[in-house]
Write a protein that holds these residues in place. Structure first.
Motif, PDB file in Angstrom:
ATOM      1  N   LEU A  36       0.811  -1.229   0.048  1.00 14.46           N
ATOM      2  CA  LEU A  36       0.191  -0.101  -0.066  1.00 14.46           C
ATOM      3  C   LEU A  36       1.075   1.171   0.003  1.00 14.46           C
ATOM      4  N   LYS A  37       0.304   2.252  -0.476  1.00 13.65           N
ATOM      5  CA  LYS A  37       0.824   3.433  -0.774  1.00 13.65           C
ATOM      6  C   LYS A  37      -0.219   4.660  -0.482  1.00 13.65           C
ATOM      7  N   ASN A  38      -0.326   5.225   0.875  1.00 16.17           N
ATOM      8  CA  ASN A  38      -1.134   6.315   1.164  1.00 16.17           C
ATOM      9  C   ASN A  38      -0.819   7.806   0.328  1.00 16.17           C
ATOM     10  N   VAL A  39      -1.731   8.359  -0.455  1.00 20.61           N
ATOM     11  CA  VAL A  39      -1.115   9.346  -1.258  1.00 20.61           C
ATOM     12  C   VAL A  39      -2.033  10.708  -0.399  1.00 20.61           C
ATOM     13  N   ASP A 104      -6.093   9.298  -2.311  1.00 22.72           N
ATOM     14  CA  ASP A 104      -6.123   7.896  -2.703  1.00 22.72           C
ATOM     15  C   ASP A 104      -5.321   6.960  -2.006  1.00 22.72           C
ATOM     16  N   GLN A 105      -5.504   5.706  -1.865  1.00 19.75           N
ATOM     17  CA  GLN A 105      -4.625   4.566  -1.409  1.00 19.75           C
ATOM     18  C   GLN A 105      -4.346   3.735  -2.298  1.00 19.75           C
ATOM     19  N   LEU A 106      -3.047   3.422  -3.080  1.00 15.94           N
ATOM     20  CA  LEU A 106      -2.697   2.655  -3.933  1.00 15.94           C
ATOM     21  C   LEU A 106      -2.505   1.231  -3.377  1.00 15.94           C
ATOM     22  N   ARG A 107      -3.313   0.390  -4.008  1.00 19.94           N
ATOM     23  CA  ARG A 107      -3.059  -0.983  -3.641  1.00 19.94           C
ATOM     24  C   ARG A 107      -2.094  -1.520  -4.879  1.00 19.94           C
ATOM     25  N   ILE A 108      -1.067  -1.861  -4.547  1.00 23.58           N
ATOM     26  CA  ILE A 108       0.032  -2.262  -5.554  1.00 23.58           C
ATOM     27  C   ILE A 108       0.295  -3.591  -5.621  1.00 23.58           C
ATOM     28  N   GLU A 109      -0.091  -4.215  -6.646  1.00 24.67           N
ATOM     29  CA  GLU A 109       0.112  -5.815  -6.690  1.00 24.67           C
ATOM     30  C   GLU A 109       1.038  -6.130  -7.866  1.00 24.67           C
ATOM     31  N   ILE A 110       2.038  -6.943  -7.269  1.00 31.12           N
ATOM     32  CA  ILE A 110       3.211  -7.307  -8.227  1.00 31.12           C
ATOM     33  C   ILE A 110       3.154  -8.878  -8.180  1.00 31.12           C
ATOM     34  N   ASP A 111       3.219  -9.414  -9.522  1.00 29.67           N
ATOM     35  CA  ASP A 111       3.398 -10.811  -9.639  1.00 29.67           C
ATOM     36  C   ASP A 111       4.477 -11.114 -10.435  1.00 29.67           C
ATOM     37  N   VAL A 112       5.312 -12.120 -10.318  1.00 24.69           N
ATOM     38  CA  VAL A 112       6.337 -12.745 -10.864  1.00 24.69           C
ATOM     39  C   VAL A 112       6.231 -13.205 -12.130  1.00 24.69           C
ATOM     40  N   ILE A 113       6.513 -12.823 -13.265  1.00 20.56           N
ATOM     41  CA  ILE A 113       6.401 -13.641 -14.671  1.00 20.56           C
ATOM     42  C   ILE A 113       7.385 -14.509 -14.874  1.00 20.56           C
ATOM     43  N   ALA A 114       8.806 -14.117 -14.470  1.00 20.56           N
ATOM     44  CA  ALA A 114       9.727 -14.940 -14.919  1.00 20.56           C
ATOM     45  C   ALA A 114      11.020 -14.303 -14.011  1.00 20.56           C
ATOM     46  N   CYS A 115      11.978 -15.355 -13.765  1.00 16.86           N
ATOM     47  CA  CYS A 115      13.275 -14.585 -13.054  1.00 16.86           C
ATOM     48  C   CYS A 115      14.289 -15.571 -13.770  1.00 16.86           C
ATOM     49  N   PHE A 127      -4.459  -0.332  -8.022  1.00 19.40           N
ATOM     50  CA  PHE A 127      -5.512  -0.334  -7.900  1.00 19.40           C
ATOM     51  C   PHE A 127      -5.995   0.791  -6.857  1.00 19.40           C
ATOM     52  N   VAL A 128      -7.160   1.693  -7.422  1.00 22.13           N
ATOM     53  CA  VAL A 128      -7.474   2.665  -6.225  1.00 22.13           C
ATOM     54  C   VAL A 128      -9.083   2.509  -5.907  1.00 22.13           C
ATOM     55  N   ASP A 129      -9.436   2.316  -4.759  1.00 20.42           N
ATOM     56  CA  ASP A 129     -10.746   1.788  -4.620  1.00 20.42           C
ATOM     57  C   ASP A 129     -11.337   0.647  -5.423  1.00 20.42           C
ATOM     58  N   GLY A 130     -10.617  -0.211  -5.792  1.00 23.13           N
ATOM     59  CA  GLY A 130     -10.717  -1.473  -6.197  1.00 23.13           C
ATOM     60  C   GLY A 130     -10.736  -1.253  -7.873  1.00 23.13           C
ATOM     61  N   LYS A 131     -10.607  -0.108  -8.286  1.00 22.42           N
ATOM     62  CA  LYS A 131     -10.704   0.036  -9.932  1.00 22.42           C
ATOM     63  C   LYS A 131      -9.229   0.203 -10.248  1.00 22.42           C
ATOM     64  N   LEU A 132      -8.914  -0.408 -11.412  1.00 26.10           N
ATOM     65  CA  LEU A 132      -7.426  -0.558 -11.872  1.00 26.10           C
ATOM     66  C   LEU A 132      -6.905   0.940 -12.550  1.00 26.10           C
TER      67      LEU A 132
END
Length: 148
Positions: A36-39, A104-115, A127-132
């Motif tokens: 999370l990042k609070n703006v 706004d509060q940023l919900r930052i989702e990071i998924d690994v594709i490859a390493c 996402f902000v408030d559930g919206k991309l």
């Protein structure tokens, strides 16, 4: 909560005004992380971007994503993050879907594709408030701090 800002600062070298991660709330080692990042209106970039109409710069949203990806990489590969630095390598397919504004509060989702060969490839969504709000593919690598 998995990590608070004090724990994050033990991993990331960033500091005010460039530390853009407040809290890690989910972590699946080597696979996924959510933070999370609070703006707030007190962010140092708002007076100039834009006067009377504050909008978080897209490049800083991408940087927040990169920092969260860096946390994931540090946790997956480094016993001592103090001796490593995460270098941002590429941004692909960045899309900005909605403006980010004070409150706004940023919900930052990071998924690994490859390493592979030390190069991390991430899929990031904010996402902000559930919206991309923002999405991108990012590449990064960890290196020893004394490597030039």
């Amino acid at each position: 909560m998995i990590m608070d800002v004090n724990q994050i600062m033990k991993i990331l070298p960033h500091r005010f005004p460039f530390l853009l991660v407040d809290r890690v709330i989910e972590h699946d080692p080597g696979k996924r992380i959510v933070a999370l990042k609070n703006v707030t209106i007190n962010e140092p970039f708002f007076p100039g971007h834009f006067p009377g109409h504050p909008v978080m710069p897209g490049v800083l949203i991408i940087e927040a994503m990169a920092q969260v990806g860096g946390i994931l990489a540090y946790l997956a590969t480094s016993d001592d993050p103090q001796n490593k630095v995460c270098y941002f390598g590429a941004i692909d397919e960045a899309k900005f879907r909605k403006p980010v504004v004070p409150g706004d509060q940023l919900r930052i989702e990071i998924d690994v594709i490859a390493c592979k060969r030390g190069i991390w490839v991430f899929s990031g969504k904010v996402f902000v408030d559930g919206k991309l709000a923002t999405e991108a593919k990012l590449k990064a690598t960890l290196a020893d701090k004394d490597t030039k």
